[in-house]
Design an enzyme around this catalytic site. Sequence first.
Site, mmCIF file in Angstrom:
data_model
loop_
_atom_site.group_PDB
_atom_site.id
_atom_site.type_symbol
_atom_site.label_atom_id
_atom_site.label_comp_id
_atom_site.label_asym_id
_atom_site.label_seq_id
_atom_site.Cartn_x
_atom_site.Cartn_y
_atom_site.Cartn_z
ATOM 1 N N CYS A 27 -113.936 16.610 -46.460
ATOM 2 C CA CYS A 27 -112.681 15.617 -46.829
ATOM 3 C C CYS A 27 -112.891 14.985 -48.207
ATOM 4 O O CYS A 27 -111.654 14.873 -48.568
ATOM 5 C CB CYS A 27 -112.781 14.662 -45.684
ATOM 6 S SG CYS A 27 -112.429 15.515 -44.154
ATOM 7 N N HIS A 79 -108.579 8.616 -47.678
ATOM 8 C CA HIS A 79 -108.587 9.771 -46.630
ATOM 9 C C HIS A 79 -107.810 9.424 -45.580
ATOM 10 O O HIS A 79 -108.258 8.435 -44.842
ATOM 11 C CB HIS A 79 -109.966 10.289 -46.559
ATOM 12 C CG HIS A 79 -110.010 11.505 -45.625
ATOM 13 N ND1 HIS A 79 -109.098 12.563 -45.699
ATOM 14 C CD2 HIS A 79 -111.014 11.596 -44.537
ATOM 15 C CE1 HIS A 79 -109.665 13.222 -44.800
ATOM 16 N NE2 HIS A 79 -110.569 12.720 -44.033
ATOM 17 N N ASN A 127 -105.565 14.778 -40.095
ATOM 18 C CA ASN A 127 -106.695 14.969 -41.178
ATOM 19 C C ASN A 127 -106.451 16.384 -41.583
ATOM 20 O O ASN A 127 -106.802 17.448 -40.903
ATOM 21 C CB ASN A 127 -107.990 14.729 -40.167
ATOM 22 C CG ASN A 127 -109.085 14.698 -41.317
ATOM 23 O OD1 ASN A 127 -108.959 15.203 -42.337
ATOM 24 N ND2 ASN A 127 -110.329 14.165 -40.643
HETATM 25 N N1 COA Z 1 -107.365 11.955 -25.055
HETATM 26 C C1 COA Z 1 -107.620 11.237 -23.943
HETATM 27 N N2 COA Z 1 -109.084 10.749 -23.959
HETATM 28 C C2 COA Z 1 -110.078 11.331 -24.754
HETATM 29 C C3 COA Z 1 -109.640 12.288 -25.792
HETATM 30 C C4 COA Z 1 -108.279 12.399 -25.997
HETATM 31 N N3 COA Z 1 -108.024 13.441 -26.951
HETATM 32 N N4 COA Z 1 -110.774 12.371 -26.717
HETATM 33 C C5 COA Z 1 -111.862 11.839 -26.165
HETATM 34 N N5 COA Z 1 -111.371 10.905 -24.958
HETATM 35 C C6 COA Z 1 -111.945 10.074 -24.213
HETATM 36 C C7 COA Z 1 -113.609 10.452 -24.083
HETATM 37 O O1 COA Z 1 -113.972 11.559 -23.154
HETATM 38 C C8 COA Z 1 -114.143 9.140 -23.622
HETATM 39 O O2 COA Z 1 -113.894 9.201 -22.237
HETATM 40 P P1 COA Z 1 -115.058 8.315 -21.237
HETATM 41 O O3 COA Z 1 -115.319 6.996 -21.587
HETATM 42 O O4 COA Z 1 -114.799 8.560 -19.929
HETATM 43 O O5 COA Z 1 -116.473 9.266 -21.683
HETATM 44 C C9 COA Z 1 -113.227 8.210 -24.165
HETATM 45 O O6 COA Z 1 -112.124 9.010 -24.469
HETATM 46 C C10 COA Z 1 -113.741 7.381 -25.289
HETATM 47 O O7 COA Z 1 -114.223 8.334 -26.272
HETATM 48 P P2 COA Z 1 -114.559 7.853 -27.680
HETATM 49 O O8 COA Z 1 -115.217 9.207 -28.382
HETATM 50 O O9 COA Z 1 -115.724 6.937 -27.642
HETATM 51 O O10 COA Z 1 -113.635 7.388 -28.365
HETATM 52 P P3 COA Z 1 -113.070 6.716 -29.691
HETATM 53 O O11 COA Z 1 -112.382 5.668 -29.496
HETATM 54 O O12 COA Z 1 -114.328 6.986 -30.619
HETATM 55 O O13 COA Z 1 -111.949 7.769 -30.238
HETATM 56 C C11 COA Z 1 -112.156 9.342 -31.795
HETATM 57 C C12 COA Z 1 -112.498 9.109 -30.620
HETATM 58 C C13 COA Z 1 -112.260 10.984 -32.075
HETATM 59 C C14 COA Z 1 -110.512 9.347 -32.060
HETATM 60 C C15 COA Z 1 -112.773 8.610 -32.975
HETATM 61 O O14 COA Z 1 -114.030 8.677 -32.625
HETATM 62 C C16 COA Z 1 -112.471 8.922 -34.413
HETATM 63 O O15 COA Z 1 -111.557 9.035 -34.880
HETATM 64 N N6 COA Z 1 -113.791 9.304 -34.883
HETATM 65 C C17 COA Z 1 -113.676 9.682 -36.188
HETATM 66 C C18 COA Z 1 -113.230 10.997 -36.339
HETATM 67 C C19 COA Z 1 -112.801 11.608 -37.940
HETATM 68 O O16 COA Z 1 -112.358 10.770 -38.325
HETATM 69 N N7 COA Z 1 -113.460 12.618 -38.080
HETATM 70 C C20 COA Z 1 -113.373 13.179 -39.503
HETATM 71 C C21 COA Z 1 -113.965 12.238 -40.567
HETATM 72 S S1 COA Z 1 -113.714 13.121 -42.144
#
Ligand code: COA
Length: 330
Positions: A116, A257, A287
Amino acid sequence: MMERPFAEVASVGVAVPSGILTNADLSRVLDTSDEWIVERTGIRERHIATAEQSVAMLSHDAATRALAAAGASAADLDAIVLATASPDRLLPSTACDLQALLGAENAAAFDIGAACPGYIYALTVAEGLIASGQSRTVLVVGAEKLSTITDFEDRSTAILFGDGAGASVVRPSTVPGRGILSTYIKSDGRLAPLLYRPGGGSADPISEKVVCERSHYMKMAGREVFKAAVLAMAEACDQALRRAGITAGQVDLLVPHQANLRIIEATAKHAGIPMSKVMVNVDRYGNTSSASIPLALEEALAEGRVGPGSVVLLVAFGAGFTWGSTVIRW
Ligand code: COA
């Protein structure tokens, strides 16, 4: 150390595929919802390239616009530095395909794999090429077709990514004080397995097993990546400002970003920059990795939020982990 600035970003051009994938589209095939995606990420839709639209073709369209905006031609280019995490082929570089498409017969061409922050890494390389006298006109590109390396059966990653390209002409500063005031790039490879494509490279070449395990797609530990991104983007903002010898109060626009609105808000808060001075378009692109910053920067230019004399802080974080930042006086 030599006096800065050596190099200016003379232009930004972008190319965005017309196909749009909305949260509603995703929620028809995955166990997710528009509400969940918007609340956790700020993303509403992303652009998706067609099978025929290659990264080199998107780069070509963005580059053609950047060259025109800078009043330069492909023959002026001494170097093409193309950042991508989704190259068209593993060999040769996508930069060489772009060179051929542009007919940039005088240019050296190579890819940068920095995920990224790739556009910031590429700007840093371009600045160095110019400062050393190696090059006068460098094309910097950030271009992605992340839809080809995204697992659309994995709801935790499928909602995040999109396709697009951005390009800039970088050349020796033409106005005293205008140009790249500082750069900062950093990495921590120990954290690679938190965001990576395990299969399909030479460590685990493409095979039936790789395809069955879907290990040629991106895998991510979302929560860990989120925390690391917030910390690294904060550090990178501090470093770029310190190296440029300016304070956050002197920044006219922060262009972070575009991965997640919550990461953007945390970064702005740490830097002490109000959201009114932060460029956000993650809602419409998701992203797009190395294309994300030029896509946001071009929009800021088109809206008049960046103009001659503006001080812009760019900051990014991604797989590697890699992170970086730069301060530019426009
Ligand atoms: N829709 C609904 N539920 C979802 C889901 C979706 N698309 N994706 C994950 N979940 C669920 C998970 O299964 C989890 O369920 P559980 O509690 O029953 O296990 C719950 O939501 C929470 O998951 P979690 O991963 O802790 O959520 P979060 O608040 O961290 O959000 C992201 C997930 C991916 C959106 C977040 O972690 C994120 O943005 N991370 C950074 C990603 C990023 O920017 N990457 C690139 C970097 S350059």
